[in-house]
Design an enzyme around this catalytic site. Structure first.
Site, PDB file in Angstrom:
ATOM      1  N   SER A  90      35.757  19.447 -16.111  1.00  0.00           N
ATOM      2  CA  SER A  90      36.896  18.932 -15.364  1.00  0.00           C
ATOM      3  C   SER A  90      36.852  17.396 -15.391  1.00  0.00           C
ATOM      4  O   SER A  90      36.717  16.814 -16.465  1.00  0.00           O
ATOM      5  CB  SER A  90      36.895  19.490 -13.938  1.00  0.00           C
ATOM      6  N   ASP A 139      44.580  27.465 -18.087  1.00  0.00           N
ATOM      7  CA  ASP A 139      44.159  26.469 -17.100  1.00  0.00           C
ATOM      8  C   ASP A 139      45.229  25.391 -16.959  1.00  0.00           C
ATOM      9  O   ASP A 139      45.578  24.739 -17.949  1.00  0.00           O
ATOM     10  CB  ASP A 139      42.838  25.843 -17.557  1.00  0.00           C
ATOM     11  N   HIS A 142      39.729  27.287 -16.236  1.00  0.00           N
ATOM     12  CA  HIS A 142      39.071  25.998 -16.081  1.00  0.00           C
ATOM     13  C   HIS A 142      37.557  26.094 -16.294  1.00  0.00           C
ATOM     14  O   HIS A 142      36.874  26.859 -15.624  1.00  0.00           O
ATOM     15  CB  HIS A 142      39.365  25.478 -14.673  1.00  0.00           C
TER      16      HIS A 142
END
EC number: 3.4.-.-
Length: 510
Positions: A187, A452, A477
């Site tokens: 991320s 995602d 994700h």
């Protein structure tokens, strides 16, 4: 953004809980700027996995870090938490550095067997490190989180932290004098991994940046477009029911009786207020379970593997013809809260949220205050309903404009953090790092799952053979970062193999 035990989720996405006057707990919504509590890189409590870990070689320590890498006159330092494990290290092997992101770190990423990073470490004979991001977890660079101190919180400072750390560890451990360092992250820290390679090619040999949003954007309308598309991809009937429900909410908000129905259905702590900010905060609460389920659907991270998936947590209720559209929304909300361990009423007090976010101590609001600061001063990432397609699907294009989030920047941090400042900061971020299209580096792997919502800001194609996007069909994700599971699709299995093969080729090229 990292199969785990079922109890994992409750600690990963710990909800802020307050005492309500009625002795019922107030549950503050979980998603803040796309970040669930605990951070976007899911990590379980070590107590739940410690029996599966060999701790003989795991070390937790702190490192004396420079407070301001860009102004030597500041002359201050702080203690930065880190972990390392040489369990898999073989002489001449590389060093792997997991970069902390917008939440606390633990020894999990350097020690838990079967993760992508630990599997790769075992294959390559790597020494594994994990450094916690400044202002998150137990790494407190300053006495508090006042605005003057938050000015030391930025991705650029974090990258220099990593560079200083690599130099220090290379000096501390003679075995690593000639080691090739590889940065990892998921991320936000996935973007950091790529950017650290770009800014310090003399120190970082390669990078694996999973689900990294390398393009900053103020009005991140694509986020909810992907949420809509991912639900539609699962079931068009389900998607039609979801939008029917959201549009019913918009209609019910127009009458006093309708608002009473909504208060009951969503088990709200307060009556719905009709001022602009309160209404938008209510909409965030309505959307939050759908956003989080889509963002992590199917990840081998606790309940997201089987329970909190698009099919099971959303479409299972929305294709139930025996329920009304409002009942379906209620059922999704109730199920999400039940599985996540959130018990109590849903707090929709906008002013209370702003007060919570203005807490300058390293307390309950720490990670939220830090992450929102970074969105206001670097990234934007504001998940708006301004899309011509997703806006109407979510009940109205004006429900959550980007300006609403910018106004929160002003309310929390002061008048200087306005529309012009946010846009200028985002533009600078893209110029400084190159954005999605001008990453000035090589030897970086960029995995992204195509359901995602964050993949919309990732780098998905490249003409440079040494910048390797890995788009993983049907995954969410940071899916590649977790341990392999019998539930993994062939696409995810093949992607992990691709990442391993490419990294192996780079590490043995010279």
């Amino acid at each position: 953004m990292k199969t785990l035990l079922a109890v994992l989720l409750a600690a990963c996405v710990l909800t802020q809980v307050l005492s309500a006057p009625s002795n019922e707990q107030r549950v503050r919504r979980n998603m803040i700027r796309g970040r669930p509590r605990g951070g976007m890189k899911k990590t379980p409590p070590m107590s739940s996995v410690s029996h599966m870990i060999n701790f003989d070689n795991v070390v937790s320590s702190t490192f004396t870090q420079t407070l301001d890498h860009f102004d030597s006159s500041v002359g201050k330092t702080f203690q930065q938490r880190y972990y390392h494990n040489n369990q898999w290290y073989k002489a001449g092997g590389p060093a792997f550095l997991m970069l902390g992101g917008e939440g606390p770190e633990s020894s999990y990423w350097v020690s838990y067997p079967g993760l992508e990073i630990t599997n790769l470490a075992a294959k390559q004979g790597a020494w594994v490190f994990d450094i916690e991001h400044r202002f998150y977890g137990e790494t407190h660079p300053t006495s508090d989180m006042s605005v003057p101190n938050l000015k030391y919180l930025s991705s650029a400072q974090a990258i220099e932290d990593a560079a200083a750390f690599i130099k220090a560890m290379t000096a501390k451990f003679p075995q690593l004098a000639n080691a090739k360092w590889v940065t990892f992250g998921g991320s936000y820290s996935g973007a950091l991994a790529a950017w650290t390679r770009a800014k310090h090619p003399e120190l970082v040999y390669a990078a694996v940046g999973s689900s990294g949003p390398v393009q900053a954007e103020v009005d991140f309308k694509e986020y909810l477009e992907v949420v809509q598309n991912s639900i539609t991809r699962n079931s068009t009937e389900c998607a039609a029911s979801v939008t029917q429900g959201f549009n019913l909410v918009a209609s019910l908000l127009q009458t006093s009786d309708g608002r009473k129905q909504l208060k009951t259905a969503f088990h709200l702590c307060q009556d719905i207020q009709m001022d602009d900010k309160s209404l938008k905060y209510f909409w965030e609460t309505v959307y939050s379970p759908y956003m989080e389920v889509v963002q992590y659907s199917g990840d081998a991270a606790g309940s997201f593997a089987t329970q909190l998936t698009i099919s099971h947590a959303i479409c299972r209720y929305h294709i139930n013809t025996k329920s009304t559209p409002l009942q379906k929304l209620k059922q999704v909300n109730d199920y999400f809260n039940q599985v996540s361990g959130y018990f109590g009423c849903n707090d929709i007090d906008y002013n209370g949220f702003i007060s919570f976010m203005k807490d300058e101590t390293f307390g309950e609001a720490q990670s939220d205050r830090a992450w929102v600061w970074q969105t206001c001063t670097e990234f934007g990432y504001y998940q708006s309903t301004s899309s011509a397609t997703a806006g109407p699907w979510f009940g109205g294009v004006s429900n959550l404009p980007a300006q609403y989030y910018i106004d929160e920047c002003t309310a929390i941090y002061g008048a200087a953090y306005n529309s012009q400042e946010v846009q200028t900061s985002v533009d600078y971020t893209n110029q400084y790092y190159g954005g999605r299209d001008n990453l000035n580096t090589d030897r970086i792997l960029l995995p992204n799952g195509d359901i995602d919502p964050w993949h919309a800001l990732g780098k998905l194609t490249s003409s440079n053979s040494n910048i390797v996007p890995v788009v993983i069909n049907g995954t969410a994700h940071c899916a590649d970062m977790y341990g392999a599971s019998s539930l993994d699709s062939m696409y995810l299995t093949n992607a992990r193999q691709r990442i391993s093969d490419v990294l192996d080729g780079w590490l043995h090229a010279n």
